[in-house]
Write a protein that holds these residues in place. Structure first.
Motif, mmCIF file in Angstrom:
data_model
loop_
_atom_site.group_PDB
_atom_site.id
_atom_site.type_symbol
_atom_site.label_atom_id
_atom_site.label_comp_id
_atom_site.label_asym_id
_atom_site.label_seq_id
_atom_site.Cartn_x
_atom_site.Cartn_y
_atom_site.Cartn_z
ATOM 1 N N LYS A 61 -103.734 75.599 -0.407
ATOM 2 C CA LYS A 61 -104.943 76.373 -0.699
ATOM 3 C C LYS A 61 -104.631 77.546 -1.625
ATOM 4 O O LYS A 61 -105.389 77.827 -2.548
ATOM 5 C CB LYS A 61 -105.572 76.887 0.594
ATOM 6 C CG LYS A 61 -106.308 75.841 1.373
ATOM 7 C CD LYS A 61 -106.956 76.469 2.589
ATOM 8 C CE LYS A 61 -107.842 75.493 3.312
ATOM 9 N NZ LYS A 61 -108.563 76.141 4.429
ATOM 10 N N LEU B 188 -107.949 78.280 -3.235
ATOM 11 C CA LEU B 188 -108.956 77.932 -2.240
ATOM 12 C C LEU B 188 -108.842 78.754 -0.963
ATOM 13 O O LEU B 188 -109.390 78.383 0.060
ATOM 14 C CB LEU B 188 -108.842 76.436 -1.881
ATOM 15 C CG LEU B 188 -109.096 75.461 -3.018
ATOM 16 C CD1 LEU B 188 -108.745 74.046 -2.600
ATOM 17 C CD2 LEU B 188 -110.526 75.540 -3.484
ATOM 18 N N ARG C 245 -111.708 79.301 1.671
ATOM 19 C CA ARG C 245 -112.727 78.273 1.435
ATOM 20 C C ARG C 245 -112.205 76.932 1.949
ATOM 21 O O ARG C 245 -111.018 76.750 2.145
ATOM 22 C CB ARG C 245 -113.036 78.130 -0.055
ATOM 23 C CG ARG C 245 -113.632 79.377 -0.669
ATOM 24 C CD ARG C 245 -114.094 79.144 -2.073
ATOM 25 N NE ARG C 245 -112.953 78.839 -2.945
ATOM 26 C CZ ARG C 245 -113.056 78.438 -4.183
ATOM 27 N NH1 ARG C 245 -114.238 78.283 -4.730
ATOM 28 N NH2 ARG C 245 -111.982 78.205 -4.913
#
Length: 69
Positions: free
Chosen positions: A40, A45, A48
């Motif tokens: 991530k 990310l 999220r």
């Protein structure tokens, strides 16, 4: 999604040995969770969810040749 190369840097062999021992001391679930967080982080990310896969782009054929979706 673009891989953020600036988040990673080259390390020494000594640092790599220390990392190996550290990760060997962790359970498989802890390693997997850390790998997901690093992924991530690398793709921006954090905080999220991973984007959903577009299933329309993939298909599978069974052994008897029938198309499966």
């Amino acid at each position: 999604m673009k891989f953020e190369r600036s988040l990673f840097q080259k390390g020494s062999f000594k640092d790599a040995d220390i990392q190996i021992e550290y990760w060997k001391s962790k359970s498989y679930s802890e390693r997997l969770e850390a790998a997901m967080e690093m992924t991530k982080l690398a793709f921006g990310l954090v905080g999220r969810e991973f984007p959903k896969m577009e299933k329309k782009l993939f298909s599978i054929n069974s052994r008897d040749g029938k198309h499966i979706q």
